[in-house]
Motif scaffolding. Structure first.
Motif, PDB file in Angstrom:
ATOM      1  N   UNK A 188      12.193  -1.140 -19.979  1.00 18.96           N
ATOM      2  CA  UNK A 188      13.386  -1.612 -19.310  1.00 18.96           C
ATOM      3  C   UNK A 188      12.993  -2.087 -17.906  1.00 18.96           C
ATOM      4  N   UNK A 189      13.727  -3.052 -17.439  1.00 25.21           N
ATOM      5  CA  UNK A 189      13.458  -3.527 -16.092  1.00 25.21           C
ATOM      6  C   UNK A 189      14.765  -3.906 -15.415  1.00 25.21           C
ATOM      7  N   UNK A 190      14.712  -3.912 -14.122  1.00 24.81           N
ATOM      8  CA  UNK A 190      15.840  -4.333 -13.320  1.00 24.81           C
ATOM      9  C   UNK A 190      15.484  -5.584 -12.556  1.00 24.81           C
ATOM     10  N   UNK A 191      16.401  -6.536 -12.511  1.00 25.69           N
ATOM     11  CA  UNK A 191      16.188  -7.777 -11.772  1.00 25.69           C
ATOM     12  C   UNK A 191      17.290  -7.930 -10.744  1.00 25.69           C
ATOM     13  N   UNK A 192      16.984  -8.630  -9.670  1.00 23.66           N
ATOM     14  CA  UNK A 192      17.992  -8.841  -8.646  1.00 23.66           C
ATOM     15  C   UNK A 192      17.529  -9.815  -7.589  1.00 23.66           C
ATOM     16  N   UNK A 193      18.503 -10.289  -6.806  1.00 21.89           N
ATOM     17  CA  UNK A 193      18.212 -11.169  -5.682  1.00 21.89           C
ATOM     18  C   UNK A 193      18.492 -10.461  -4.371  1.00 21.89           C
ATOM     19  N   UNK A 194      19.689  -9.898  -4.255  1.00 24.64           N
ATOM     20  CA  UNK A 194      20.059  -9.226  -3.014  1.00 24.64           C
ATOM     21  C   UNK A 194      19.692  -7.749  -3.033  1.00 24.64           C
ATOM     22  N   UNK A 195      19.716  -7.142  -4.209  1.00 25.41           N
ATOM     23  CA  UNK A 195      19.338  -5.745  -4.361  1.00 25.41           C
ATOM     24  C   UNK A 195      18.147  -5.672  -5.303  1.00 25.41           C
ATOM     25  N   UNK A 196      17.461  -4.548  -5.298  1.00 26.97           N
ATOM     26  CA  UNK A 196      16.287  -4.403  -6.141  1.00 26.97           C
ATOM     27  C   UNK A 196      16.675  -4.389  -7.617  1.00 26.97           C
ATOM     28  N   UNK A 197      17.772  -3.719  -7.984  1.00 31.95           N
ATOM     29  CA  UNK A 197      18.152  -3.563  -9.391  1.00 31.95           C
ATOM     30  C   UNK A 197      19.618  -3.930  -9.549  1.00 31.95           C
ATOM     31  N   UNK A 198      19.920  -5.210  -9.775  1.00 31.99           N
ATOM     32  CA  UNK A 198      21.295  -5.662  -9.981  1.00 31.99           C
ATOM     33  C   UNK A 198      21.673  -5.718 -11.455  1.00 31.99           C
ATOM     34  N   UNK A 199      20.716  -6.133 -12.312  1.00 29.06           N
ATOM     35  CA  UNK A 199      20.962  -6.248 -13.750  1.00 29.06           C
ATOM     36  C   UNK A 199      19.808  -5.612 -14.509  1.00 29.06           C
ATOM     37  N   UNK A 200      20.120  -5.003 -15.638  1.00 29.21           N
ATOM     38  CA  UNK A 200      19.102  -4.392 -16.485  1.00 29.21           C
ATOM     39  C   UNK A 200      18.733  -5.351 -17.613  1.00 29.21           C
ATOM     40  N   UNK A 201      17.455  -5.491 -17.876  1.00 30.83           N
ATOM     41  CA  UNK A 201      16.938  -6.388 -18.911  1.00 30.83           C
ATOM     42  C   UNK A 201      15.918  -5.636 -19.769  1.00 30.83           C
ATOM     43  N   UNK A 202      15.619  -6.231 -20.931  1.00 26.33           N
ATOM     44  CA  UNK A 202      14.521  -5.768 -21.767  1.00 26.33           C
ATOM     45  C   UNK A 202      13.298  -6.579 -21.376  1.00 26.33           C
ATOM     46  N   UNK A 203      12.197  -5.921 -21.063  1.00 25.20           N
ATOM     47  CA  UNK A 203      10.982  -6.601 -20.622  1.00 25.20           C
ATOM     48  C   UNK A 203       9.876  -6.442 -21.650  1.00 25.20           C
ATOM     49  N   UNK A 204       9.103  -7.479 -21.816  1.00 24.60           N
ATOM     50  CA  UNK A 204       7.931  -7.469 -22.686  1.00 24.60           C
ATOM     51  C   UNK A 204       6.795  -8.166 -21.971  1.00 24.60           C
ATOM     52  N   UNK A 205       5.586  -7.823 -22.341  1.00 23.70           N
ATOM     53  CA  UNK A 205       4.450  -8.498 -21.739  1.00 23.70           C
ATOM     54  C   UNK A 205       3.169  -8.190 -22.471  1.00 23.70           C
ATOM     55  N   UNK A 206       2.172  -8.985 -22.163  1.00 27.65           N
ATOM     56  CA  UNK A 206       0.822  -8.804 -22.674  1.00 27.65           C
ATOM     57  C   UNK A 206      -0.101  -8.784 -21.466  1.00 27.65           C
ATOM     58  N   UNK A 207      -0.945  -7.764 -21.394  1.00 26.55           N
ATOM     59  CA  UNK A 207      -1.868  -7.639 -20.266  1.00 26.55           C
ATOM     60  C   UNK A 207      -3.251  -7.269 -20.785  1.00 26.55           C
ATOM     61  N   UNK A 208      -4.240  -7.692 -20.069  1.00 27.11           N
ATOM     62  CA  UNK A 208      -5.616  -7.332 -20.391  1.00 27.11           C
ATOM     63  C   UNK A 208      -6.419  -7.173 -19.124  1.00 27.11           C
ATOM     64  N   UNK A 209      -7.376  -6.277 -19.149  1.00 28.40           N
ATOM     65  CA  UNK A 209      -8.233  -6.084 -17.981  1.00 28.40           C
ATOM     66  C   UNK A 209      -9.660  -5.812 -18.415  1.00 28.40           C
ATOM     67  N   UNK A 210     -10.551  -5.980 -17.471  1.00 29.17           N
ATOM     68  CA  UNK A 210     -11.963  -5.653 -17.640  1.00 29.17           C
ATOM     69  C   UNK A 210     -12.327  -4.783 -16.448  1.00 29.17           C
ATOM     70  N   UNK A 211     -12.758  -3.561 -16.723  1.00 29.65           N
ATOM     71  CA  UNK A 211     -13.100  -2.627 -15.652  1.00 29.65           C
ATOM     72  C   UNK A 211     -14.600  -2.390 -15.636  1.00 29.65           C
ATOM     73  N   UNK A 212     -15.204  -2.708 -14.514  1.00 29.91           N
ATOM     74  CA  UNK A 212     -16.648  -2.560 -14.353  1.00 29.91           C
ATOM     75  C   UNK A 212     -16.969  -1.244 -13.651  1.00 29.91           C
ATOM     76  N   UNK A 213     -18.192  -0.775 -13.826  1.00 23.93           N
ATOM     77  CA  UNK A 213     -18.667   0.399 -13.105  1.00 23.93           C
ATOM     78  C   UNK A 213     -18.453   1.716 -13.825  1.00 23.93           C
ATOM     79  N   UNK A 214     -17.973   1.688 -15.044  1.00 29.37           N
ATOM     80  CA  UNK A 214     -17.744   2.933 -15.785  1.00 29.37           C
ATOM     81  C   UNK A 214     -18.854   3.153 -16.805  1.00 29.37           C
ATOM     82  N   UNK A 215     -19.377   4.370 -16.841  1.00 28.91           N
ATOM     83  CA  UNK A 215     -20.363   4.757 -17.838  1.00 28.91           C
ATOM     84  C   UNK A 215     -19.912   5.956 -18.651  1.00 28.91           C
ATOM     85  N   UNK A 216     -18.776   6.560 -18.261  1.00 28.56           N
ATOM     86  CA  UNK A 216     -18.192   7.689 -18.995  1.00 28.56           C
ATOM     87  C   UNK A 216     -16.732   7.805 -18.567  1.00 28.56           C
ATOM     88  N   UNK A 217     -16.006   8.706 -19.219  1.00 26.69           N
ATOM     89  CA  UNK A 217     -14.568   8.841 -18.956  1.00 26.69           C
ATOM     90  C   UNK A 217     -14.246   9.202 -17.510  1.00 26.69           C
TER      91      UNK A 217
END
Length: 145
Positions: A1-30
């Motif tokens: 869920x997300x909130x969108x607005x112009x004058x306030x931070x959360x004026x209307x509630x919406x359904x949000x979807x997205x696709x994200x990907x990252x590459x993290x360097x410098x890890x050799x274990x958890x």
């Protein structure tokens, strides 16, 4: 869920979807810290498009449950530039035999347009790895063969 607005931070509630990907360097274990780029495409209420990327930093809280902080620049409906960031906490494994690892957890994000309207988007949600969504179908296809 997300909130969108112009004058306030959360004026209307919406359904949000997205696709994200990252590459993290410098890890050799958890338990290692990681740093690297990320890219994201998302929508709020199926009426707008947000795309962009930036830098992600992984800090291990425990070996299997890290905190990932991301900050970047985004385009919003091809009209304005937005700055945004997110905080992810959940399962994030380290793959000792390949470059792919699973992720599932809670994510909180916020975006602020730099255009004249100063639109905001704040979201709270669940981030699921694409493999977790595809696994039942892959299993079914394998069993039907």
């Amino acid at each position: 869920m997300c909130g969108v607005g112009s004058n306030a931070v959360w004026e209307r509630t919406r359904w949000c979807n997205g696709v994200a990907g990252d590459v993290l360097f410098g890890r050799e274990r958890n338990g290692d810290f990681g740093l690297g780029p990320f890219a994201e495409v998302s929508t709020a209420g199926f009426w707008d498009a947000r795309y962009g990327g930036g830098l992600s930093a992984l800090a291990p809280v425990t070996a299997d449950f890290p905190l990932v902080l991301s900050f970047g620049a985004f385009g919003h409906e091809t009209e304005s530039v937005a700055l945004g960031g997110s905080v992810f906490f959940g399962l994030r494994s380290y793959n000792f035999h390949g470059s792919y690892n699973l992720a599932a957890g809670l994510v909180v994000s916020g975006y602020r347009d730099l255009g004249n309207d100063h639109d905001t988007l704040v979201s709270v949600g669940l981030e699921l790895d694409g493999f977790l969504l595809a696994a039942p179908f892959l299993f079914l296809v394998g069993e039907l063969r």
